[in-house]
Each structure stands twice: as structure tokens, then as C-alpha cells.
Scaffold this active site. Structure first.
Site, short mmCIF file in Angstrom:
data_model
loop_
_atom_site.label_atom_id
_atom_site.label_comp_id
_atom_site.label_asym_id
_atom_site.label_seq_id
_atom_site.Cartn_x
_atom_site.Cartn_y
_atom_site.Cartn_z
N ASP A 145 -129.15 25.51 0.14
CA ASP A 145 -128.93 26.29 -1.30
C ASP A 145 -130.02 25.60 -2.27
OD1 ASP A 145 -127.22 27.52 0.36
OD2 ASP A 145 -125.45 26.73 -0.72
N GLU A 183 -121.31 21.17 7.88
CA GLU A 183 -121.30 19.89 7.81
C GLU A 183 -120.20 18.97 8.05
OE1 GLU A 183 -122.13 21.87 5.41
OE2 GLU A 183 -124.22 21.88 5.87
N ASP A 212 -123.54 28.61 9.10
CA ASP A 212 -123.56 27.95 8.08
C ASP A 212 -122.43 26.95 7.83
OD1 ASP A 212 -124.36 27.18 5.32
OD2 ASP A 212 -124.28 29.37 4.72
#
Ligand SMILES: *[C@@H]1O[C@H](CO)[C@@H](O)[C@H](O)[C@H]1NC(C)=O
Ligand SMILES: *[C@@H]1O[C@H](CO)[C@@H](O)[C@H](O)[C@H]1NC(C)=O
Length: 972
Positions: free
Chosen positions: A620, A547, A544
């Protein structure tokens, strides 16, 4: 995930004050966290080009030389390099290279780079290295391309049928792509191509005239110093932020100054373009020039908190690919650039116009010739690869939550699933399993014996997934941090020397630079069972926050002037960053066991090519109807961009869905390639067994339905792994001639199975409209209600009470399903099959089934089963038969059964259900065997009927035939 309130309370008080400052500034308003085009100096400069282009007399200052800087003779293949010059800056030179690739039916590649700069900088040219399967894709032989040069124009004729043309106009520079004499795509038709050259600071007004810099126009400076031309008619007024740029409280030092580029690409005669994942927008991309959207589609991977469900804002991943589609052709364009890229889309009378603006790097465009969606998938797969067959268990149901708090909790959740007879394959652990969020280090207070826990879960045929995020806690007693320092593989600050530090879940953190090859084998070792002693073969990984998410960084990420391996700035590589982490973890998991096993790694961030490393999900999302509705088009967009293994958090990450909404989420999730329920730490527990009936039973039935259909999903993944064809197929992909269906993005087909799904994504629904394109009957999977074939496109009404939703079988398909419920998919491998045969109006049908051991790579050596099924009606009888699909595809003899296949040699077909037969049969027999089989006939509509009703149904029980054998069942 990202939710500051929740993570604050778990932190030692010492950090709180620091954090409160950080949090209050970064999360004041979600829009304020992220740049709009006008807040980026390059986007401001390049977007305004299109306004100036409206002025009369506007033209492209760029032109090509009539000769070549290099040609095929030097390149050893079909490649020509032109000089590309601009009248704005006579001393600056660019080069355009035109390549014709050997694979993919005639993919053309156009690259532009600056040449001969005296400055010590290079444009980033390695996006292809990471995105493409072959970093240097082979050129086709010169003989396959016919080139005709004349003054002012070069014409290339190419492609497998020699029906493609690339016409390069020299002055002004323009490229036309044609198929069979028809213009399909224009590059620089609107004269928006521009590449900012490297310059020294002294060239800019700010340096020339100290104090009053901004007042001095570039034109004045140039005419004063070197007699150069006025450039403002093209470039606009000089921008004060060429060398330094501020956003909120951050300053980007921009050491190389401006190096952005812009190019317009038009698709004449087209009304729909698709792609540019990831955005929460419709599949058919709306215009960005006002109306629905005013901002360009933004590709800049970010950790966005509570994203909007209808927006062009950037999300977690970036795939700079578009498909343009009309009823005559499809064409694709991939722009291999990893810096921030924004794309304006305008639907004009002449077609769709796009304008691509990127902050840095070379221009590297690949033209995928089509001519239909299926060809585009093959061509894109030839370039960027496909999703390998996933482990079969990963297509089962995943139960996640932030967080299952300890080992008892994990086992209790599984016990409750078992008690309620709800299948479950994987239990997930979010960040709290790790001591101080130091991933790899289990919190031994809550998980005293992780190996024992994993083995207990594994003994039930289940798996676990634990999160490993890329931020690494800066404490010397953390071995990962220690190693990363010793190996010097940490991403650097703008000075290129000091380790970059930022804040994330674990507090003060560093980030490994996965562009650095020195990190790769080290990271592999981290997952070896000898090194990570608390891991077992039952444990898989979730990447996760890649980015990367940096809580106290600009746009919640890294500063753009951070430095990576090779001296590249973060701005150059940002959109690839997440893929490099995903790749490293994937590569590590594959080699954990001997012989190698398939990996499973879920990533949030991605780029073109990420499909090679595993699954992704849409991040999310919120537990709202709007978000649920938006997921279908997002997942379809991801699918056509190569990310065939994708899903959305079932239930919504944020919020507490009502039982009705949760049921609808489960129904939608059961038809997503990746099916995982997940929830935020602040939400109420919502495992399906916690609900009263009928809610609990409906959720149980929905999850069981998924398991029934696992063979269909696995077969779809097999096809995707070979051809890149999506597992979720939107209407335009299946029916590229029906333009009325091009904008439909709330329903889809599952692989090539003929199953058509439309999730219900609104409250209080009891019926839905489903759009049908083809002249075939459709059958309701649940009720066998019959929708007749029709010459025209049409909507049909499908009852959708809470326990149901539109799930139709297109006439002409045979579905292989496994109807027996089990606690996990790994226990189903010897279960019998049911074949559901839905006849076409011509009375025939076909289907396929791919099976293998589900976890090893033995299939690569031929140890798999690929069966075909066919039904044919002739002269009053129908024959259903089974054949070897692998050999029929390869045109060779029947493949030998491998060792795994021989273990399932006795798996049989326990039932056939044939829908749409004309008349009640008189006998049903297995070819070559005496005696009638047991069968039941229920009268109803035949496949040829013209009115709705219940389909006729022939149920054949226990035919005694085996899946792996050739057989025919004759219905007379
Ligand atoms: C089907 O329904 C949709 C939405 O209700 C509508 O926009 C469309 O025109 C209909 N199509 C046909 C062929 O009836
Ligand atoms: C087809 O044959 C080729 C060459 O023998 C082999 O590599 C490939 O695996 C075969 N494909 C299938 C689907 O059997």
C-alpha cells in the site's frame, strides 16, 4: 490494503462499537503500531551486546571442541559437527555443523543448534524445508573438500577451483571465509555470537525470589544456587521479559522462554551491501548506528498502513539475504530463519559490519561464494529456485481498483480501453466482489453471472484476477469455514487446541494453517472448476493480507504464541506464513486444467523462495513523489533477492495524483516487471481514458510502449527462470567493477537487453542525468540521440519532458520489439517483429528472443523458440544474422520446431533499424537472394564518433526474413 475508515461504513452497525475500540487503539499512530528494537526484549538484549563488546577484556565465551561430534564418514558427504560450548553455562551444549553443498559452486552451510537440553523444547529448524528447493540439500563428496585440523583450528579448502577456504578457529569461535587467500567474510569476529539456551523458569530470577525478583541479578542467583559465573559482562542485566512480554495491550506468553540468537558477520574491504528486502531504503544499505537510521533493518512481515518511504521499518515480506560487493569480489549470505530478525549495519573503515539478531530458531547460514553478482544469482537460485516463466499475458497491463463495483463496471472499463485504443490484459477485482468478504462467494447482487462475465472478458483475449485473502469468515453457512473446521486445519491459539479468532475484512475470522499438509489438497480442490463453480480458466488469483494481517492482533498480525502444525509457535514461522498461502494457491491454480497451465498468483507477503510461486508487489504505497522515487530501489532490492516478478501500485494506492504525477507513475510502471495500476476505494477514478489530452495520449503511448517491449520482458523472464538473474538489474550487477556506480539505485537495465531506464520521479522535470559506466555508446530509444563512448564513467543529460524519460539502448544490443498496438497481448502472437540494432563502437551487436505459447508447460518439452541475433562489421560491411540460440547454448544441432513453433513459422521481421553505421551503404541484400532490399539512410553519428548528436540510421523495410529461420542480411 488496510484503511479502517473506509471499511467501517460497510459493516453492520452491530460490529461498529467493537471495531471503534479496536481501530482507535491500533491506529492511533502508525509508528506506535510496530515495535522498535527496544520494545522487543530479545532485540534489547542482543543489541546491547554490541555496546558491551566495546569494553576492554570483552571476548567471546564460545569455543569449539577440537574433535568432532560427527564427521563426513558418518554423514556420507562433506559435513563435520563440532561441539560448541560457552564458558557462561558449562552444563549447556551447542553443536556447530559445517556442510559443503554439492550444488552452487561451493556453498558452505553453518548451522548451530542446542544439543542435550533436558527441556522438552526444540528450536525451529524447518525454515530450510520451505525456503529451499531441496529441503536437505545434497552434500558434496568428501574428496572435494580438503580438511586440515590442528589444535585450535580447522581449515577446509573447497569449491570448484579449490580456491575457497573456510577457516574455523576454535577458541574463541570464529569463522573466516577466504577466496584465493583473501579474507572475504568473518563470522563472530566481533564476538557477538550468542545463543540463548532453553531454561526452566526456575532458573530465572523472577521465579527464584518471588516478590523482589527484578532486584536479584542472575549472577547472584547462580552463585547462590550452583556456583555459576557472572554472566552480566556478556549478557547484560537480567531482563524481566524473558517469560512474558507486553506490547501495547497484548501479552505474549512466551512458553519456551528466551531462545534468541545473535551473530555478527563482517565483510572486510567492502563499502556496499545490498539485500534484506523488503525495506523502503536505498539499495546500498546505509548504517543503522545513527545518522540516517537508528533502528536496525527489521524483518517481520506486517500489514503497515501508509509506510514511510525512507526507513528500516518492517514491511510485508522478508528475505534474509545480503550481497557484499567491492570491485574485486561479490559474496552472499543467506540466514534461514523465519522468526523476527533485525540486522544492524555499520560502515566501518575496515568494511561493512552486520549484526543479526533473531528471536527463535536454529542458526542456519549459507555462504554464497560469488565471486561476481551473476554467480550469486545462480547460487541463490540453486538453493531457493527461480520464478517459473509467468503466463505471457501477466506481463501486459493490469487495471485494478478497490473496487470495480459490478459486472457492468468491469465491462464498461474494458469498453473504454478499447474505444481509446489502450491495451489492457487483466481487470482485477478487490474484496468487494465477494459476498461479506467471503472469498469464493461472489456477491450475486453485483455479479449475477460471474461465469458469463469471465467468458466475455476471456473472449476478448483478456483475463480477470479476483482476490482471495487468508482470513475466513466465521459463519457456519460458509463452506470454506465449515471445511476448515472439519479438517481441523485452523491455526490455534497458544493452548494449541482452540481455534484462533481475529478480525479482518470479513469480521470475525479464522486462518487456515498452511503449514498443515492436511490443508494442501483441500485448498487445491477449492479452485477446481467443479468445486468453485463461479470460476473459469480466465480467472486468476490475488493473495493479499497474508502476513497475516489481523486487525485486532499485536502489530496488526497474529499473536506470537499462536500454535501451528507440528506444535511450532507462530513466532517461529511468522515470516514464512505468507509464502505458505501463496504456495498453496499457486499449486492449486497449476492443476485446475488438464494439461496443466501456468498459474498467476499475486502475493503481498513473501520469504526467501517465494519467487517460485508468482509475483509480489510493494503493497500500500502512497501517491507521492517520494514514494514513486523510493519504488525503484525497493524493486531493485527485491530483484536481487530473487523476487524478479515484482511491481508497485501505479498511481499510488493512497491519494489522488495530479495528471503529471500519474503520467510519471505510468512511465515508471511500464518498466516494472509487474505493471498494475491500483487505487484505494476513497480515491477518485483514474483510469487513463478519463483524462484530457495530452495526458490521455501520453498514458496510451506509455502502455503501448510496454506492449512493444513485451518480447524483451518475456526474454528477460526466460533468463530469470533459468539463472535467477534479475529482470531489473542495478548498476552494480551489470558493472561489478565500477564502484562509483554501486550506490546508483534510481536507474536500471531491463534483463540482458541493454535497455537502460531511469524513471522520472519528481515534478516539473524536463531533463535527467543518467549515469553510464562503460566505454560504449548509448542511443536514446525515442529520438536516437547518440551519447558517445568514453573511457571514463560519466553522467549524460537526457531530455525528459512530460511525454518522455530516459530510455537508452546500450551500444552492442539488438532489441526485438513488436511495434503494432493490439487490445491485449494474447492477440500479438503472430505479429511481425522489428529489430533495433544499436552498434557497439567495435561495430557489432547481439540480442536474443525467447517465445513460446505463453501459458502451457510445453516449453519444458522443448516446444519453444529461442533465437539469437548478431551484427558483425568487418572489412567495410555489416552482416546482421539470426541463429538458433537454444542449440548454440547447448552445443547441439538445431532444435526441432515443436508444434507451437511451427504455428508461428511464418512470423517475419518487418523492419530493421540499424543505429551507428559508419557510412551510407551501397547495397542491402538478403544472403542467397538476388536484389537490393528497400532501405532508407539518414546520416548521423557513427558508433565510433566522439561527440554527441543524432545517430546515423539505416531503416530496412520488409526484408522478408522469418524470425524462426537462419538468415543473413549483408550491408555493403
Ligand atoms: C553523476 O551525477 C550524480 C548526481 O547528480 C553525482 O553524484 C555523481 O558524482 C555524478 N557522476 C559523475 C561520474 O559525474
Ligand atoms: C539443453 O539440453 C538439455 C539436455 O538435452 C535439455 O534438457 C535442455 O532443455 C536444453 N536447453 C535448451 C535451452 O534447449
Amino acid at each position: 490494503m488496510q484503511e479502517p475508515r473506509a471499511w467501517l461504513w460497510r459493516w453492520p452497525l452491530a460490529f461498529l462499537l467493537v471495531l471503534i475500540t479496536v481501530v482507535s487503539t491500533t491506529h492511533a499512530a502508525k509508528h506506535g503500531d510496530f515495535k522498535t528494537c527496544s520494545q522487543s526484549s530479545f532485540c534489547r538484549r542482543l543489541r546491547s551486546l554490541s555496546e558491551r563488546a566495546q569494553a576492554s577484556g570483552f571476548h567471546s565465551p564460545y569455543s569449539l571442541g577440537d574433535g568432532y561430534l560427527s564427521d563426513a564418514a558418518q554423514q556420507g558427504g562433506a559435513s563435520w559437527t563440532f561441539s560448541l560450548d560457552t564458558e557462561l553455562y558449562p552444563d549447556i551444549h551447542f553443536a556447530l555443523t559445517v556442510d559443503f553443498l554439492s550444488k552452487g559452486d561451493g556453498i558452505a552451510r553453518l548451522r548451530v543448534d542446542e544439543v542435550g537440553s533436558k527441556l522438552p523444547w526444540k528450536r525451529y529448524n524447518e525454515a530450510a524445508k520451505w525456503a529451499l528447493v531441496d529441503p536437505e540439500p545434497a552434500l558434496t563428496a568428501v574428496g572435494n573438500v580438503k580438511k586440515v585440523s590442528s589444535k585450535g583450528q580447522t581449515r577446509f579448502t573447497y569449491g570448484v577451483n579449490s580456491d575457497l577456504e573456510l577457516i574455523v578457529d576454535h577458541a574463541p569461535f570464529k569463522v573466516t571465509f577466504r577466496r584465493s587467500g583473501e579474507d572475504i567474510m568473518y563470522i563472530n569476529e566481533r564476538n557477538l555470537f550468542h545463543m540463548e539456551h532453553f531454561r526452566s523458569k526456575a532458573e530465572t530470577p523472577a521465579q527464584v525470589d518471588g516478590g523482589d525478583a527484578a532486584a536479584v541479578s542472575e549472577q547472584q542467583v547462580f552463585s547462590a544456587t550452583s556456583g555459576k559465573k557472572d554472566t552480566t559482562w556478556f549478557e547484560g542485566e537480567p531482563d524481566a521479559e524473558l517469560w512474558e512480554e507486553r506490547f501495547s495491550k497484548w501479552t505474549d506468553s512466551k512458553p519456551k522462554g528466551p531462545e534468541a540468537f545473535s551473530v555478527d558477520i563482517s565483510f572486510p574491504g567492502v563499502e556496499h551491501i545490498f539485500g534484506l528486502a523488503e525495506h523502503a531504503s536505498p539499495l546500498s544499505l546505509p548504517s543503522t548506528d545513527g545518522g540516517r537510521y537508528t533502528e536496525p533493518y527489521r524483518l517481520w512481515n506486517v500489514d503497515i498502513f501508509e509506510y514511510e518511504h525512507d526507513s528500516t521499518m518492517a514491511l510485508y515480506g522478508a528475505i534474509p539475504l545480503v550481497h557484499a560487493q567491492n570491485t574485486k569480489h561479490s559474496v552472499g549470505l543467506l540466514s534461514l530463519v523465519a522468526s523476527e530478525t533485525l540486522v544492524d549495519v555499520v560502515h566501518a573503515k575496515s568494511g561493512v559490519q552486520t549484526h543479526w539478531m533473531s528471536e527463535s530458531g536454529i542458526m542456519d547460514l549459507l555462504i554464497l561464494p560469488g565471486p561476481d553478482p551473476a554467480s550469486l544469482f545462480k547460487q541463490y537460485a540453486a538453493l531457493t529456485g527461480t520464478t517459473d516463466l509467468p503466463p505471457q499475458w501477466s506481463l501486459g497491463y493490469h487495471q485494478c481498483r478497490w473496487n470495480y463495483i459490478d459486472d457492468t463496471d468491469v465491462l464498461e472499463v474494458q469498453r473504454r480501453f478499447d474505444e481509446e485504443d489502450i491495451p489492457l490484459d487483466v481487470t482485477w477485482l478487490d474484496i468487494e466482489y465477494a459476498e461479506e468478504h467471503r472469498y469464493f462467494d461472489w456477491d450475486k447482487k453485483h455479479f449475477p453471472d460471474p461465469v458469463k462475465l469471465q467468458n466475455e472478458v476471456g473472449a476478448k483475449g483478456r483475463k480477470m484476477v479476483a482476490i482471495v485473502d487468508p482470513h475466513i469468515k466465521r459463519t457456519d453457512d460458509f463452506r470454506i469455514y465449515k471445511d476448515a473446521q472439519d479438517k481441523n486445519v485452523i491455526t490455534k491459539k497458544s493452548d494449541g487446541k482452540t481455534n484462533f479468532e481475529g478480525w479482518c475484512w470479513t469480521g470475525s475470522s479464522v486462518w487456515v494453517d498452511f503449514f498443515n499438509p492436511a490443508s494442501w489438497s483441500w485448498w487445491k480442490d477449492m479452485f477446481s472448476f467443479n468445486v468453485w463453480k463461479d470460476s473459469t480458466k480466465f480467472l486468476f488469483i490475488w493473495n493479499d493480507m497474508n502476513e497475516p494481517s489481523v486487525f485486532d492482533g499485536p502489530e496488526i498480525s497474529m499473536p506470537r504464541d499462536n500454535v501451528h502444525h507440528g506444535g511450532w509457535e507462530h513466532r517461529d514461522v511468522h515470516n514464512i506464513n505468507g509464502m505458505m498461502f501463496h504456495r498453496a494457491t499457486h499449486d492449486a491454480l497449476v492443476v485446475r486444467e488438464e494439461p496443466a497451465k501456468r498459474s498467476f498468483v499475486l502475493s503481498r507477503s513473501f520469504f526467501a523462495g517465494s519467487q517460485r510461486y508468482g509475483a509480489i508487489w510493494t503493497g500500500d504505497n502512497m501517491g507521492t513523489w517520494d514514494h514513486m522515487a523510493g519504488e525503484t530501489s525497493m524493486l531493485l532490492s527485491l530483484n536481487i533477492c530473487g523476487m524478479t516478478f515484482c511491481g508497485a501500485d501505479v498511481g499510488g494506492f493512497f491519494g489522488n495524483p495530479s495528471p503529471e504525477m500519474l503520467i510519471r507513475w505510468y512511465q515508471a510502471g511500464a518498466f516494472m516487471p509487474f505493471f498494475r495500476a491500483h487505487a484505494h476505494i476513497d480515491t477518485k477514478r483514474r483510469e487513463p481514458y478519463l483524462y484530457e489530452d495530452p495526458y490521455k495520449s501520453i498514458m496510451r503511448d506509455t502502455i503501448r510502449l510496454r506492449y512493444t517491449m513485451l518480447p524483451i520482458w518475456y526474454t528477460a523472464f526466460h533468463e530469470a527462470s533459468r539463472t535467477g538473474t534479475p529482470t531489473m538489474r542495478p548498476q552494480y550487477v551489470v558493472f561489478p567493477k565500477d564502484d562509483k556506480g554501486f550506490a546508483v539505485d534510481d536507474q536500471y537495465y531491463v534483463g540482458g537487453s541493454g535497455l537502460l531506464v531511469k524513471p522520472v520521479t519528481a515534478p516539473s522535470v524536463d531533463s535527467s542525468q543518467v549515469y553510464l559506466s562503460d566505454n560504449q555508446p548509448y542511443y536514446n530509444y525515442f529520438t536516437h540521440h547518440f551519447y558517445p563512448a568514453s573511457d571514463s564513467v560519466r553522467n549524460v543529460t537526457v531530455p525528459s519532458p512530460l511525454e518522455s524519460f530516459p530510455l537508452l539502448v546500450q551500444g552492442g544490443n539488438i532489441l526485438p520489439i513488436r511495434a503494432r498496438a493490439r487490445r491485449a497481448s494474447t492477440l500479438m502472437w503472430r505479429d511481425p517483429f522489428t529489430l533495433v540494432v544499436a552498434l557497439r563502437r567495435q561495430g557489432d551487436a547481439q540480442g536474443e528472443l525467447y517465445l513460446d505459447d505463453g501459458e502451457s508447460f510445453a516449453y519444458a518439452n522443448g516446444d519453444y523458440v529461442w533465437r539469437g541475433f548478431r551484427a558483425v562489421s568487418e572489412r567495410g560491411q555489416t552482416v546482421v544474422s539470426s541463429f538458433d540460440k537454444a542449440s548454440s547454448e547447448n552445443g547441439s544441432a538445431l532444435t526441432r520446431l515443436g508444434s507451437w513453433a511451427s504455428q508461428i513459422a511464418d512470423v517475419h521481421v518487418e523492419k530493421l533499424v540499424i543505429l551507428g553505421l559508419e557510412t551510407k551503404p551501397t547495397s542491402v541484400t538478403v544472403e542467397g537472394e538476388a536484389g537490393d532490399l528497400a532501405w532508407v539512410w539518414e546520416d548521423g553519428c557513427a558508433a565510433t564518433d566522439k561527440a554527441e548528436g543524432t545517430a546515423s540510421r539505416l531503416t530496412i523495410k520488409a526484408p522478408g526474413v522469418r524470425v524462426l529461420r537462419e538468415w543473413s542480411i549483408r550491408i555493403v
